[in-house]
Design a protein around this motif. Sequence first.
Motif, PDB file in Angstrom:
ATOM      1  N   GLY A 159      -4.936 -19.096   6.258  1.00 19.81           N
ATOM      2  CA  GLY A 159      -4.864 -18.671   7.664  1.00 19.81           C
ATOM      3  C   GLY A 159      -4.019 -17.428   7.869  1.00 19.81           C
ATOM      4  O   GLY A 159      -4.088 -16.779   8.907  1.00 19.81           O
ATOM      5  N   ASP A 160      -3.222 -17.089   6.875  1.00 20.32           N
ATOM      6  CA  ASP A 160      -2.363 -15.900   7.008  1.00 20.32           C
ATOM      7  C   ASP A 160      -3.074 -14.650   6.499  1.00 20.32           C
ATOM      8  O   ASP A 160      -3.878 -14.719   5.572  1.00 20.32           O
ATOM      9  N   GLU A 161      -2.698 -13.516   7.067  1.00 16.87           N
ATOM     10  CA  GLU A 161      -3.184 -12.225   6.564  1.00 16.87           C
ATOM     11  C   GLU A 161      -2.013 -11.450   5.966  1.00 16.87           C
ATOM     12  O   GLU A 161      -0.888 -11.496   6.481  1.00 16.87           O
ATOM     13  N   VAL A 162      -2.312 -10.755   4.877  1.00 13.65           N
ATOM     14  CA  VAL A 162      -1.296  -9.933   4.218  1.00 13.65           C
ATOM     15  C   VAL A 162      -1.849  -8.510   4.115  1.00 13.65           C
ATOM     16  O   VAL A 162      -2.920  -8.298   3.541  1.00 13.65           O
ATOM     17  N   VAL A 163      -1.132  -7.546   4.678  1.00 12.22           N
ATOM     18  CA  VAL A 163      -1.616  -6.161   4.688  1.00 12.22           C
ATOM     19  C   VAL A 163      -1.166  -5.464   3.404  1.00 12.22           C
ATOM     20  O   VAL A 163       0.021  -5.502   3.046  1.00 12.22           O
ATOM     21  N   MET A 164      -2.111  -4.832   2.725  1.00 16.20           N
ATOM     22  CA  MET A 164      -1.838  -4.203   1.424  1.00 16.20           C
ATOM     23  C   MET A 164      -2.759  -2.995   1.234  1.00 16.20           C
ATOM     24  O   MET A 164      -3.722  -2.833   1.984  1.00 16.20           O
ATOM     25  N   PRO A 165      -2.500  -2.153   0.241  1.00 15.53           N
ATOM     26  CA  PRO A 165      -3.385  -1.011  -0.002  1.00 15.53           C
ATOM     27  C   PRO A 165      -4.600  -1.408  -0.844  1.00 15.53           C
ATOM     28  O   PRO A 165      -4.610  -2.465  -1.475  1.00 15.53           O
ATOM     29  N   PHE A 169      -3.668  -2.349  -8.636  1.00 13.36           N
ATOM     30  CA  PHE A 169      -4.208  -3.233  -9.670  1.00 13.36           C
ATOM     31  C   PHE A 169      -4.630  -4.539  -8.993  1.00 13.36           C
ATOM     32  O   PHE A 169      -4.040  -4.953  -7.992  1.00 13.36           O
ATOM     33  N   ALA A 170      -5.637  -5.204  -9.571  1.00  9.57           N
ATOM     34  CA  ALA A 170      -6.212  -6.414  -8.968  1.00  9.57           C
ATOM     35  C   ALA A 170      -5.169  -7.501  -8.701  1.00  9.57           C
ATOM     36  O   ALA A 170      -5.353  -8.346  -7.817  1.00  9.57           O
ATOM     37  N   ALA A 171      -4.060  -7.478  -9.455  1.00 14.31           N
ATOM     38  CA  ALA A 171      -3.055  -8.538  -9.310  1.00 14.31           C
ATOM     39  C   ALA A 171      -2.518  -8.636  -7.885  1.00 14.31           C
ATOM     40  O   ALA A 171      -2.204  -9.735  -7.418  1.00 14.31           O
ATOM     41  N   THR A 172      -2.413  -7.510  -7.202  1.00 12.81           N
ATOM     42  CA  THR A 172      -1.829  -7.520  -5.852  1.00 12.81           C
ATOM     43  C   THR A 172      -2.712  -8.352  -4.926  1.00 12.81           C
ATOM     44  O   THR A 172      -2.247  -9.268  -4.234  1.00 12.81           O
ATOM     45  N   GLU A 173      -4.004  -8.042  -4.951  1.00 17.36           N
ATOM     46  CA  GLU A 173      -4.925  -8.804  -4.103  1.00 17.36           C
ATOM     47  C   GLU A 173      -5.038 -10.249  -4.588  1.00 17.36           C
ATOM     48  O   GLU A 173      -5.058 -11.189  -3.793  1.00 17.36           O
ATOM     49  N   ASN A 174      -5.121 -10.421  -5.896  1.00 16.77           N
ATOM     50  CA  ASN A 174      -5.300 -11.779  -6.439  1.00 16.77           C
ATOM     51  C   ASN A 174      -4.145 -12.699  -6.069  1.00 16.77           C
ATOM     52  O   ASN A 174      -4.339 -13.898  -5.861  1.00 16.77           O
ATOM     53  N   ALA A 175      -2.952 -12.156  -5.989  1.00 14.42           N
ATOM     54  CA  ALA A 175      -1.801 -12.983  -5.627  1.00 14.42           C
ATOM     55  C   ALA A 175      -1.954 -13.511  -4.200  1.00 14.42           C
ATOM     56  O   ALA A 175      -1.646 -14.679  -3.915  1.00 14.42           O
ATOM     57  N   VAL A 176      -2.452 -12.653  -3.320  1.00 18.35           N
ATOM     58  CA  VAL A 176      -2.674 -13.076  -1.923  1.00 18.35           C
ATOM     59  C   VAL A 176      -3.763 -14.145  -1.888  1.00 18.35           C
ATOM     60  O   VAL A 176      -3.624 -15.186  -1.231  1.00 18.35           O
ATOM     61  N   LEU A 177      -4.850 -13.893  -2.637  1.00 19.16           N
ATOM     62  CA  LEU A 177      -5.950 -14.870  -2.681  1.00 19.16           C
ATOM     63  C   LEU A 177      -5.486 -16.195  -3.283  1.00 19.16           C
ATOM     64  O   LEU A 177      -5.890 -17.263  -2.841  1.00 19.16           O
ATOM     65  N   ALA A 178      -4.621 -16.124  -4.296  1.00 19.38           N
ATOM     66  CA  ALA A 178      -4.135 -17.352  -4.949  1.00 19.38           C
ATOM     67  C   ALA A 178      -3.368 -18.238  -3.973  1.00 19.38           C
ATOM     68  O   ALA A 178      -3.286 -19.450  -4.166  1.00 19.38           O
ATOM     69  N   CYS A 179      -2.790 -17.627  -2.948  1.00 18.88           N
ATOM     70  CA  CYS A 179      -2.056 -18.412  -1.943  1.00 18.88           C
ATOM     71  C   CYS A 179      -2.984 -18.917  -0.842  1.00 18.88           C
ATOM     72  O   CYS A 179      -2.527 -19.565   0.113  1.00 18.88           O
ATOM     73  N   GLY A 180      -4.261 -18.557  -0.936  1.00 18.63           N
ATOM     74  CA  GLY A 180      -5.210 -18.972   0.103  1.00 18.63           C
ATOM     75  C   GLY A 180      -5.160 -18.075   1.327  1.00 18.63           C
ATOM     76  O   GLY A 180      -5.786 -18.378   2.351  1.00 18.63           O
ATOM     77  N   GLU A 182      -5.443 -14.134   3.320  1.00 17.69           N
ATOM     78  CA  GLU A 182      -6.475 -13.094   3.392  1.00 17.69           C
ATOM     79  C   GLU A 182      -5.857 -11.709   3.186  1.00 17.69           C
ATOM     80  O   GLU A 182      -4.990 -11.294   3.963  1.00 17.69           O
ATOM     81  N   PRO A 183      -6.301 -10.966   2.155  1.00 25.33           N
ATOM     82  CA  PRO A 183      -5.826  -9.588   2.007  1.00 25.33           C
ATOM     83  C   PRO A 183      -6.475  -8.699   3.070  1.00 25.33           C
ATOM     84  O   PRO A 183      -7.686  -8.768   3.256  1.00 25.33           O
ATOM     85  N   VAL A 184      -5.683  -7.915   3.749  1.00 24.93           N
ATOM     86  CA  VAL A 184      -6.200  -6.963   4.747  1.00 24.93           C
ATOM     87  C   VAL A 184      -5.802  -5.573   4.272  1.00 24.93           C
ATOM     88  O   VAL A 184      -4.615  -5.316   4.023  1.00 24.93           O
ATOM     89  N   LEU A 185      -6.780  -4.694   4.123  1.00 16.84           N
ATOM     90  CA  LEU A 185      -6.503  -3.396   3.488  1.00 16.84           C
ATOM     91  C   LEU A 185      -6.173  -2.335   4.529  1.00 16.84           C
ATOM     92  O   LEU A 185      -6.871  -2.193   5.539  1.00 16.84           O
TER      93      LEU A 185
END
Length: 458
Positions: A159-165, A169-180, A182-185
Amino acid sequence: MLTHRHPTGPPGEEQTEDSDEMAGDSAGLFRLVGDVRAGRRSTRRGIGPALANQELARVLRDQDTLLRPAPRNSVFTWDSPHSEVRFLPRERLLSDAERAAALRAFTGVLRTGEFTSGSGVSAFEEALTDFLGVPHAVATSSGTDALIIVLRALGVGPGDEVVMPANSFAATENAVLACGAEPVLADVDSHYTLAPAAVEARITARTKAVLPVHLHGKLADMGGLRAVCERHGLLLVEDACQAMGGTGVAQHADAAVLSFNPYKNFGVCGKAGAVVTRSPELAHRCRVVSYHGFAPGSKNVKAELFGFNSGMDNTQAEIALGLLPFLSLNNFRRMFLAARYLDALAPLAESGTLGLPELTPDHVWHLFPVQVELAAGGRDLLRERLWARHGVETDIYYPVLTHQQKPYAHRGRVPVSALPRTEHLHSRVLHLPLHNALSIAEQDRVIEAFYECVRHAE
Ligand SMILES: Cc1ncc(COP(=O)(O)O)c(C=O)c1O
């Protein structure tokens, strides 16, 4: 900090008096590189006591070492030992001295049998906090794991969104996804790092955190990002995996995450990373999350329902302690080489063919990016010619932007088209060889080859 009171006199004879010690972080190195390039001796008071500064301090005790020309300058290698200049030759990741230090550390661990847990972990955490000037460090099994651990410890979840570039590297997005979550670019600025205004435009009622990435080793605009986070009550976590030794890391955020994989400025002989933070509560929670939810110090007693098995191995921690003394010297080498590239390539920037990065005090030069301003396809042809005609290997970090990855569409998201700067920079970026062991002669070959290829392309 160093001060320069006598900046006159012929090169090599100029002297400056240092008011106190410099630190081996990027701001200290920035001054040192400036002095060395100007032929000034500015290092008489030496460098702070942190373990990470040790080898640089040793070099600086012989005041003239850095000013000597080849071959008596032992800080750099000067020859070009191979027919090709490879982007990052793995067999040269560690110098002879570093290899010996790693071997000593590993041999010590073999004797004790303390492969996974042992006193090396807390000793390394302490050395890290000493060097970074941040009170708490939790050593982890990788930078990726450290990102997941800190986001979970901060309560980021479904339910949370995390704003990132979109250029990490894929790890940044994957870490957000691993927590369930949503990565927001959001879009970046001209330094390739998150632009505060672009972040603010992407904030919604669900935004929980902002996750800037210090791409190439250059710190994002942390003051600007912090102001945005404070205005909107958001968490701020730095992905500093490429920025070990950067001045300001973890000073403006809830936490910063580091990677010590072997390809980073500071790498061990395997996978490792850390969370660093000024908050004792967050450090405690990260420790719990990183090891099965166990209360630190209480064997097999849970403080939390869930935790990972993602602490740093004692083997890697001991190796890290052995290699840490080389960090500042290696970061000095990288910054000096970056400055040489900038000087040599400046005419191409003036003629509009190249966009160059800036030499700043908050940069540790994990990578050296240029913007190739040639006709469409020119960057890729340039890259091919550099390799085919000159044996100069370049790279593009990272070849596919997050929102242009195939599985992105499968996640049911509308691809973001509001990333004009990210896409513009990405279509022109080329990374030139820059690593701890790159020799001066190899760099000269890269520069010469680059000029020939650009002339051919124009
Ligand atoms: C920007 C960035 N984030 C995260 C990571 C992940 O670090 P690790 O490889 O230690 O998991 C890396 C390194 O690969 C990185 O460059």
